[in-house]
Design a protein around this motif. Structure first.
Motif, PDB file in Angstrom:
ATOM      1  N   PHE A   1      57.103  40.745  42.006  1.00 18.23           N
ATOM      2  CA  PHE A   1      57.505  42.144  41.823  1.00 18.23           C
ATOM      3  C   PHE A   1      56.795  43.053  42.825  1.00 18.23           C
ATOM      4  CE2 PHE A   1      56.987  46.341  39.820  1.00 18.23           C
ATOM      5  CZ  PHE A   1      58.321  46.716  39.784  1.00 18.23           C
TER       6      PHE A   1
ATOM      7  N   CYS B   1      58.465  45.417  45.675  1.00 21.20           N
ATOM      8  CA  CYS B   1      58.122  46.839  45.810  1.00 21.20           C
ATOM      9  C   CYS B   1      57.646  47.161  47.221  1.00 21.20           C
ATOM     10  CB  CYS B   1      57.051  47.238  44.790  1.00 21.20           C
ATOM     11  SG  CYS B   1      57.674  47.408  43.108  1.00 21.20           S
TER      12      CYS B   1
ATOM     13  N   LEU C   1      67.516  43.257  35.266  1.00 20.62           N
ATOM     14  CA  LEU C   1      66.088  43.202  34.964  1.00 20.62           C
ATOM     15  C   LEU C   1      65.267  43.958  36.007  1.00 20.62           C
ATOM     16  CD1 LEU C   1      65.834  39.457  33.899  1.00 20.62           C
ATOM     17  CD2 LEU C   1      65.524  41.445  32.406  1.00 20.62           C
ATOM     18  N   LEU C   2      65.612  43.785  37.279  1.00 13.86           N
ATOM     19  CA  LEU C   2      64.869  44.472  38.342  1.00 13.86           C
ATOM     20  C   LEU C   2      65.078  45.977  38.259  1.00 13.86           C
ATOM     21  CD1 LEU C   2      63.039  44.447  40.802  1.00 13.86           C
ATOM     22  CD2 LEU C   2      65.086  44.028  42.213  1.00 13.86           C
TER      23      LEU C   2
ATOM     24  N   MET D   1      65.679  47.877  35.646  1.00  9.91           N
ATOM     25  CA  MET D   1      64.884  48.432  34.555  1.00  9.91           C
ATOM     26  C   MET D   1      63.393  48.373  34.869  1.00  9.91           C
ATOM     27  SD  MET D   1      64.927  47.395  30.615  1.00  9.91           S
ATOM     28  CE  MET D   1      63.614  47.872  29.540  1.00  9.91           C
ATOM     29  N   THR D   2      62.957  47.302  35.474  1.00  8.33           N
ATOM     30  CA  THR D   2      61.538  47.147  35.799  1.00  8.33           C
ATOM     31  C   THR D   2      61.100  48.165  36.845  1.00  8.33           C
ATOM     32  OG1 THR D   2      61.699  44.798  35.278  1.00  8.33           O
ATOM     33  CG2 THR D   2      59.781  45.495  36.532  1.00  8.33           C
TER      34      THR D   2
ATOM     35  N   SER E   1      58.262  50.775  35.677  1.00  6.15           N
ATOM     36  CA  SER E   1      56.938  50.329  36.113  1.00  6.15           C
ATOM     37  C   SER E   1      56.100  51.475  36.678  1.00  6.15           C
ATOM     38  CB  SER E   1      57.103  49.257  37.195  1.00  6.15           C
ATOM     39  OG  SER E   1      55.883  48.993  37.826  1.00  6.15           O
TER      40      SER E   1
ATOM     41  N   LYS F   1      57.210  53.860  39.862  1.00  5.05           N
ATOM     42  CA  LYS F   1      57.717  55.117  39.300  1.00  5.05           C
ATOM     43  C   LYS F   1      57.607  56.304  40.263  1.00  5.05           C
ATOM     44  CE  LYS F   1      57.373  55.479  34.684  1.00  5.05           C
ATOM     45  NZ  LYS F   1      56.808  55.800  33.379  1.00  5.05           N
TER      46      LYS F   1
ATOM     47  N   TYR G   1      64.925  45.776  24.248  1.00  4.61           N
ATOM     48  CA  TYR G   1      65.259  45.922  25.663  1.00  4.61           C
ATOM     49  C   TYR G   1      66.498  46.807  25.820  1.00  4.61           C
ATOM     50  CZ  TYR G   1      67.121  44.511  30.240  1.00  4.61           C
ATOM     51  OH  TYR G   1      67.648  44.503  31.506  1.00  4.61           O
TER      52      TYR G   1
ATOM     53  N   TYR H   1      66.814  50.377  27.682  1.00  2.00           N
ATOM     54  CA  TYR H   1      67.783  50.505  28.779  1.00  2.00           C
ATOM     55  C   TYR H   1      68.677  51.725  28.548  1.00  2.00           C
ATOM     56  CZ  TYR H   1      69.950  48.065  32.775  1.00  2.00           C
ATOM     57  OH  TYR H   1      70.382  47.686  34.027  1.00  2.00           O
TER      58      TYR H   1
END
Length: 144
Positions: free
Chosen positions: A7, A11, A48-49, A51-52, A56, A60, A82, A86
């Motif tokens: 992750f 980023c 998933l990515l 939302m993460t 995160s 952010k 979850y 979401y």
């Protein structure tokens, strides 16, 4: 890179792309929006990515919102908690998810035990006008 989780590596690359500017060549990516896409399991990873990235602390401060996810025939990837998170992120304008499903495709309806589907569903069926639904999670092939 050694010592960094995947992750953080993602980023780092996204920060480089979203901050890229070369005035001498006329390139400026600093105002780009972020779209994540994927098909089948890749669509699940895109959800998933998305939302993460939005949720995160690591991303952010610099991630452009809303993050837009377009998934094709993706499976369910999260539980009820979850799903609720979401939906909250979508309502707050941090995230947008368009989920495209084809009639008869079993992948978007599974796994069925305790997994929930997210996003606005664009359901494609033969000889029928495309349907758009954002529904409360109901299981089964007819509710992809």
């Amino acid at each position: 890179e050694f010592g960094k989780n995947k992750f953080t590596q993602i980023c780092d690359v996204l920060k480089q792309v979203l901050s890229y500017k070369d005035e001498s060549l006329g390139y400026d990516y600093t105002d780009y929006d972020l779209f994540l896409t994927g098909h089948s399991l890749g669509g699940g990873l895109a959800q998933l990515l998305a939302m993460t990235l939005v949720g995160s602390q690591e991303s952010k401060a610099w991630i452009p919102t809303p993050v837009r996810c377009i998934s094709y025939a993706s499976p369910c990837v999260g539980d009820k908690e979850y799903y609720e998170l979401y939906v909250d992120m979508e309502k707050r304008g941090l995230l947008r998810h368009l989920r495209i499903t084809n009639d008869g495709d079993v992948v978007p309806s599974g796994p069925t035990m305790s997994f929930w589907q997210t996003g606005l569903n664009m359901h494609v069926q033969k000889n029928i006008k495309v349907q758009f639904k954002y529904h409360k999670n109901k299981k089964g092939m007819l509710n992809q």
